[in-house]
Design an enzyme around this catalytic site. Structure first.
Site, short mmCIF file in Angstrom:
data_model
loop_
_atom_site.label_atom_id
_atom_site.label_comp_id
_atom_site.label_asym_id
_atom_site.label_seq_id
_atom_site.Cartn_x
_atom_site.Cartn_y
_atom_site.Cartn_z
N THR A 1 6.16 -1.31 8.89
CA THR A 1 5.92 -0.11 8.80
C THR A 1 7.12 0.87 8.78
O THR A 1 6.82 1.95 8.57
CB THR A 1 5.04 0.25 10.14
OG1 THR A 1 5.77 -0.10 11.18
CG2 THR A 1 3.84 -0.57 10.18
N HIS B 1 0.91 -1.23 -0.12
CA HIS B 1 0.05 0.03 -0.18
C HIS B 1 0.91 1.22 0.03
O HIS B 1 1.28 1.81 0.91
CB HIS B 1 -0.96 0.12 1.29
CG HIS B 1 -1.60 -1.40 1.44
ND1 HIS B 1 -2.97 -1.51 0.85
CD2 HIS B 1 -1.42 -2.37 2.32
CE1 HIS B 1 -3.29 -2.48 0.96
NE2 HIS B 1 -2.55 -3.16 1.95
#
Length: 237
Positions: A209, A153
């Site tokens: 992340t 993403h």
């Protein structure tokens, strides 16, 4: 006889790959028939892309904005996969890339704000039901292998303005880079702006992340470094 001929062909297409001794003649003939159909289908569909090439596509493969898609030689696209090249630099697959059944490689979906790119290196494999978006750009290196249900993403929704719905606040796009010779397990998620160095191993189910240095072993939510590959090899010795 048939096995010998096929093995010689495999040496040219996929070096090091050979037919197992316990595969019988009937199964081999059925496999070859399927591959012949997929090869014909893929090569014909590639005529819609940037350049025609010999590749394999399963049943129900959908190519959108195909003029922005570049297929590599001997690439394999599984049944029901969707490839869309809507974006500034399109979708590019290297040679011998394998995309699993029902995967989605979609550079962009918004004609008002096209995506950036998805570039996948030679010999890369992406598992079934994976979803890669290219709005902010995604690069996956050579010989990287990725399990089923992988998601990437390169875009995040903005949400700082409490007076407006989140859906009206737009998005921030940042590229994702995954290096050469990595192994990402099933259900790994990589978020916008992350760079994963070459040779990394990402455990199944991890959510990455932040940047990961080369040769790291990562696990967890959020993903954390739990080992370094050279140290593991020394310990085993």
């Amino acid at each position: 006889m048939i096995k010998a001929v096929v093995n010689r062909a495999l040496l040219r297409v996929r070096p090091g790959k050979q037919i197992a001794d316990d595969i019988n003649g009937g199964d081999l003939l059925w496999f070859l028939w399927e591959q012949a159909l997929n090869g014909l289908r893929g090569t014909l569909l590639s005529l819609r892309c940037k350049r025609a090439t010999f590749c394999f596509m399963g049943r129900g493969v959908r190519l959108r904005f195909a003029r922005n898609i570049e297929m590599g030689r001997y690439s394999v696209i599984g049944d029901g996969a969707i490839l869309s090249g809507l974006g500034r630099n399109g979708l590019r697959l290297g040679d011998r890339v394998n995309v699993g059944a029902y995967a989605r490689l979609v550079v962009g979906t918004d004609i008002g704000r096209p995506g950036s790119y998805i570039h996948i290196g030679d010999g890369c494999g992406i598992g079934e039901y994976s979803s890669v978006g290219g709005s902010g750009g995604v690069t996956i290196g050579r010989n990287t292998i990725i399990g089923q249900h992988f998601t990437a993403h390169p875009e995040n929704h903005n949400f700082s303005d409490l007076s407006r719905p989140i859906r009206e606040q737009g998005t921030t796009r940042k590229p994702i880079v995954i290096g050469d010779d990595c192994w990402l397990g099933a259900r790994v998620t990589v978020l916008a702006g992350v760079t994963i160095g070459e040779g990394c191993v990402i455990a199944a189910g991890s959510v990455v992340t932040r940047d990961v240095p080369p040769l790291s072993v990562v696990a967890g939510i959020p993903g954390r470094i739990v080992g370094i590959r050279p140290e593991e090899r020394h310990a085993d010795a």
